[in-house]
Design an enzyme around this catalytic site. Structure first.
Site, PDB file in Angstrom:
ATOM      1  N   HIS A 422       0.828  -1.204   0.000  1.00 53.49           N
ATOM      2  CA  HIS A 422       0.000   0.000   0.000  1.00 53.49           C
ATOM      3  C   HIS A 422       0.869   1.265   0.000  1.00 53.49           C
ATOM      4  CE1 HIS A 422      -2.392   3.138   2.099  1.00 53.49           C
ATOM      5  NE2 HIS A 422      -3.341   2.693   1.286  1.00 53.49           N
ATOM      6  N   CYS A 798      -2.165  -2.146 -16.461  1.00 55.44           N
ATOM      7  CA  CYS A 798      -2.226  -1.005 -15.550  1.00 55.44           C
ATOM      8  C   CYS A 798      -1.663  -1.334 -14.166  1.00 55.44           C
ATOM      9  CB  CYS A 798      -3.659  -0.502 -15.419  1.00 55.44           C
ATOM     10  SG  CYS A 798      -4.770  -1.736 -14.735  1.00 55.44           S
TER      11      CYS A 798
HETATM   12  C1  PEP Z   1      -3.717  -4.605 -10.148  1.00 48.57           C
HETATM   13  O1  PEP Z   1      -4.197  -5.486  -9.425  1.00 48.57           O
HETATM   14  O2  PEP Z   1      -2.794  -4.792 -10.935  1.00 48.57           O
HETATM   15  C2  PEP Z   1      -4.248  -3.221 -10.061  1.00 48.57           C
HETATM   16  C3  PEP Z   1      -3.800  -2.301 -10.882  1.00 48.57           C
HETATM   17  O3  PEP Z   1      -5.171  -2.958  -9.114  1.00 48.57           O
HETATM   18  P1  PEP Z   1      -4.868  -2.727  -7.569  1.00 48.57           P
HETATM   19  O4  PEP Z   1      -3.418  -2.530  -7.405  1.00 48.57           O
HETATM   20  O5  PEP Z   1      -5.696  -1.555  -7.172  1.00 48.57           O
HETATM   21  O6  PEP Z   1      -5.368  -4.004  -6.941  1.00 48.57           O
END
Ligand code: PEP
Ligand code: MG
Length: 850
Positions: A422, A798
């Protein structure tokens, strides 16, 4: 001349790959008619032989230098940055030469040369204790005898007098030093291959001491920290080598200077000649060079030229200036800048010259450096910001509750977590320097202190610096270099945009992030994580009320209070991103992340909701899950509690209608997270479409939008064909996809990751470097099957990997439309994508030229 030895002439067959960069560069200087003393180059193979005890023909080597040789030897590897043994000067000094030179340059100067040679030979060749060979204050006969006696006592041999023997020993010691373990490890850390070779250049000395104008100096034509054109360097009369650059009395400036005398005034013709050589070098060597020169009785000699060492900022400006002056093509300028250097430019950095008192080292999670007072809670960080006092938030790990504290802090330091924890993700998103996983640090919460591995204690309020570029945490506040978004930087990136063939978007959650994305010229937002909006201001309280609502109607009523806030968020975001695409991801995290975990928080919540503490505790317990990341989150929440997605869809569409009426053109994409089955998409799409119709009717707007899926479970990748039939785009979330492909918790893997990487179980931390073999195969399968379901499906990634070279090359190879990364990585990704495209072009040309 022996085939292993090359007398450097304009036409001698030579290449940097055989003789090293220095030797090749000297040949170029000779071709430019510069007065370079006689030089012989030994190729890598010859130096390897020397290290093995097979010496070249020494008589042939020494012959070009006449019967009284006085020589220097310098290293010449393929890349000067790989280091190498230092130069040794004045080889050939002996008793006979001393007697003869006393006549020509005087007793003092001749003795000083001999002393210096004995000193460097004793230390670097005979490897004797340097403390025994300090240079005396006065270079006279007596001190020379003392030094020669010490040499003899230490080695049981007189100081060698035969120049050929001296030279052979120098060559042998340099060849062996290159093979040593330390030198090998150091150069490999700078990217040298394991079998990198060393060449050597043997050159006639230009004396720099004696009658008439004699001395030596170093000149460069550019500032190594700004990259601006400027003559820099020093000249020192009666000196040799690079002495002028040391902390010595008598060294003078090169250009006219108010602070003291200069070569320009002292020897105007020589100075003008040096300036002309600078231009020649730049045009013909196509680089900014640092030139070493010697003046011997008024005559100039050019001994050596090396590429100016430079920081990231200067490397960008120099590459751009060379291209703008038509010296190198733009493509070459693009290839010359290390993309990682750009990310350094976007943030303040600890001045590389500053002394660092290290507290601890962790994982470099978000680049840049910042100093502030230690605070141990998010609330203290906010209080500190309110007082206008910069602070560093130190936590075991951060949770969504800390987000406001992270916003308020100048930097974040955690003891747990890896590059996708995080703290790391949010740090990069906010552009806040962050070091995570500093597991050797401990917190003494009771006494408000952090404890360094060496036992030093730092109290809340003490100033520390977090260097998120290197992963270091430092005592106090060292001098910093400011971030620089200068014209050269922008120009380079525009050239990159002309060349690259894959889109670059930003992951941006807030208007501030969106502004950063815009400033860095991202082509849109590829991932807006909407849940972060619910931690802002008084929304958290409303969110908690929503979680405690008993019925769907109650929930809807509370969500109605969040609706205008969400709408305002989207309106602001769409306004900033006018003319671009924005991909909004519907709510993703498990609800318990919004609930307090400590006693005081639970009491406050009970008070806010006017409920008995026991009810609140029961409810919080009921929501807790054994494995929340695989539990009720993402689309599962959207299906179990559809009111949240309904509210978000309404907010998005109303914001679109509002900005549309104000004349803003925006392309909106709605993305469903954590999908694993086609039916999930069908259900959510049905509801989103219904909300869109209702808003269309109410606002009389057309509201075109695209609906897509985030592919972050292995099943979604495998079932991409039927999912794509209902989704216009697929965006691969490589954080969760990596987590689920490996069955590896993104928050806990840090505990054993270094053991795994050290023992070669994983080549790299897969959260850091996209795992092409496993996760990559799933993405490739997902892309292929997605295209079967919908041939024009838009493909992107992403996750945190998206800005990296590995991911960009992978995405280009599989024909993806764009990558989406943290806003601060956008410039790096733009340049990396351009370099990857140029590399492909180059490979194609090489291939067709075969
Ligand atoms: C992912 O899981 O790659 C993502 C971009 O979403 P998050 O990091 O919010 O879980
Ligand atoms: Mg995810």
């Amino acid at each position: 001349m022996n085939t292993q030895l090359t007398l450097i002439t304009p036409t001698a067959p030579m290449s940097a790959a055989v003789h090293g960069e220095r030797a090749k560069c000297l040949q170029r200087l000779i071709r430019l008619d510069m007065p370079v003393p006689v030089t012989v180059a030994l190729p890598f193979d010859a130096v390897r032989d020397i290290a093995q005890g097979r010496m070249p023909d020494m008589a042939a080597l020494i012959a070009p230098f006449g019967d009284r040789p006085l020589l220097s030897v310098r290293p010449s590897s393929l890349d000067p940055d790989w280091g190498g043994p230092g130069a040794i000067l004045n080889i050939g000094m002996n008793a006979r030469r001393l007697a003869q030179m006393k006549e020509t340059v005087g007793a003092r100067a001749a003795t000083a040369l001999y002393l210096r040679f004995v000193q460097s030979y004793a230390i670097h060749v005979a490897r004797l204790d340097p403390d025994a060979f300090d240079l005396p204050d006065v270079a006279d006969e007596a001190s020379l005898h003392t030094m020669l006696d010490i040499y003899e006592t230490e080695t049981d041999e007189p100081f060698p007098q035969d120049p050929a023997v001296q030279l052979a020993e120098v060559l042998r010691s340099m060849a062996r030093a290159w093979e040593g373990t330390t030198a090998r490890l150091l150069r490999q850390a700078k990217g040298a291959p394991a079998d990198a070779g060393l060449g050597l250049v043997v050159q006639a000395m230009a004396l720099g001491v004696g009658p008439g104008e004699c001395g030596s100096g170093v000149i460069q034509y550019v500032d190594e920290t700004t990259g601006l054109r400027q003559i820099k360097g020093r000249y020192l009369g009666q000196s040799q080598g690079r002495e002028a650059l040391g902390d010595v009395e008598g060294a003078i400036y090169l250009t006219r200077d108010d602070r003291g005398p200069s070569l320009e005034e002292h020897c105007p013709a020589t100075f003008a000649q040096l300036v002309a050589y600078g231009d020649l070098c730049r045009r013909n060597l196509r680089e900014e060079m640092q030139v070493e020169f010697t003046i011997e009785d008024g005559h100039m000699h050019i001994l050596d030229a090396v590429r100016v060492q430079r920081n990231s900022r200067a490397s960008v400006r120099i590459a751009v200036a060379l291209a703008e002056d038509g010296i190198i093509p733009r493509e070459e300028a693009l290839m010359r800048v290390e993309p990682a250097a750009l990310s350094e430019l976007l943030h303040r950095q600890v001045d590389p010259r500053a002394k660092r008192d290290l507290i601890v080292r962790g994982i470099a999670a978000s680049p840049g450096a910042a100093a502030g007072r230690i605070v141990l809670t998010a609330a203290d960080a906010q209080a500190s910001a309110a007082r206008g006092e910069p602070c560093v938030l130190v936590r075991r790990e951060t949770t969504p509750e800390d987000i406001r504290g992270m916003h308020a802090a100048q930097a974040v330091l955690t003891m747990r977590g890896g590059v996708t924890s995080h703290a790391a993700v949010i740090g990069r998103g906010l552009g806040v320097p962050c070091v995570v996983g500093a597991s050797e640090l401990s917190i003494d919460r009771k006494n408000g202190k952090i404890i360094a591995p060496d036992g030093r204690r730092f109290a809340a309020g003490d100033v520390i610096t977090v260097d998120g570029t290197t992963g270091q945490v430092i005592v106090g506040e060292p001098p910093m270099l400011e971030a620089a978004l200068d014209d050269a930087f922008k120009t380079l990136l525009h050239w990159a945009d002309d060349v690259r063939d894959i889109g670059v978007r930003a992951n941006a959650d807030t208007p501030a992030d969106a502004q950063t994305a815009r400033n860095f010229e991202a082509e849109g937002i590829g991932l807006c994580r909407t849940e972060h909006m619910f931690f802002e201001g008084d929304r958290l309280g409303v969110m908690r009320e929503m979680i405690f609502a008993e019925s769907s109607d109650d929930r809807r009523a509370v969500l109605d209070r969040l609706l205008p806030m969400q709408r305002a968020d989207f309106q602001a975001l769409f306004g900033i991103m006018a003319g671009k695409s924005v991909c909004v991801r519907l709510f993703d995290p498990p609800l318990h992340e919004f609930l307090p975990s400590d006693k005081q928080g639970l009491r406050d919540l009970a008070e806010q909701l006017a409920l008995p503490l026991a009810d609140v505790t029961d409810r919080v317990d009921a929501l807790s899950e054994y494995n929340p990341m695989l539990g009720m989150r993402g689309v599962r929440l959207g299906i179990a509690i559809p009111e949240i997605y309904d509210m978000q869809a309404q907010a998005i569409f109303e914001a679109m209608a509002a900005v549309g009426k104000a004349g803003t053109d925006i392309s909106v994409e709605i993305m469903i997270p954590l999908v694993s089955a086609m039916r999930e998409v069908e259900l959510v799409k049905g509801r989103v479409d219904a909300v869109a119709n209702a808003v269309r009717a109410k606002t009389k707007s057309t509201l075109d939008y695209h609906l897509g899926v985030m592919v972050e479970t292995p099943r979604a990748a495998l079932r991409a064909q039927d999912i794509a039939e209902h989704a216009e785009f697929l965006s691969f979330g490589t954080n969760d996809l990596t987590q689920m492909t490996y069955g590896l918790s993104r928050d806990d893997a840090g505990r054993f990751m270094s053991a795994y990487v050290q023992q070669g179980v994983y080549a790299e931390d897969p959260f850091h470097t996209l795992d092409i073999e496993g996760v990559g195969e799933l993405i490739a399968i997902g892309a292929e099957r997605g295209r079967l379901g919908r041939p024009d499906v838009v493909l992107s990634i992403c996750g945190e990997h998206a800005g990296s070279r590995v991911a960009i090359e992978f995405c280009r190879a599989h024909g993806f439309d764009y990558v989406s990364c943290s806003p601060f990585r956008v410039p790096v990704a733009r340049l990396t994508a351009a370099q990857s495209a140029l590399q492909d072009r180059q490979d194609d040309e090489n291939w067709s030229g075969l």
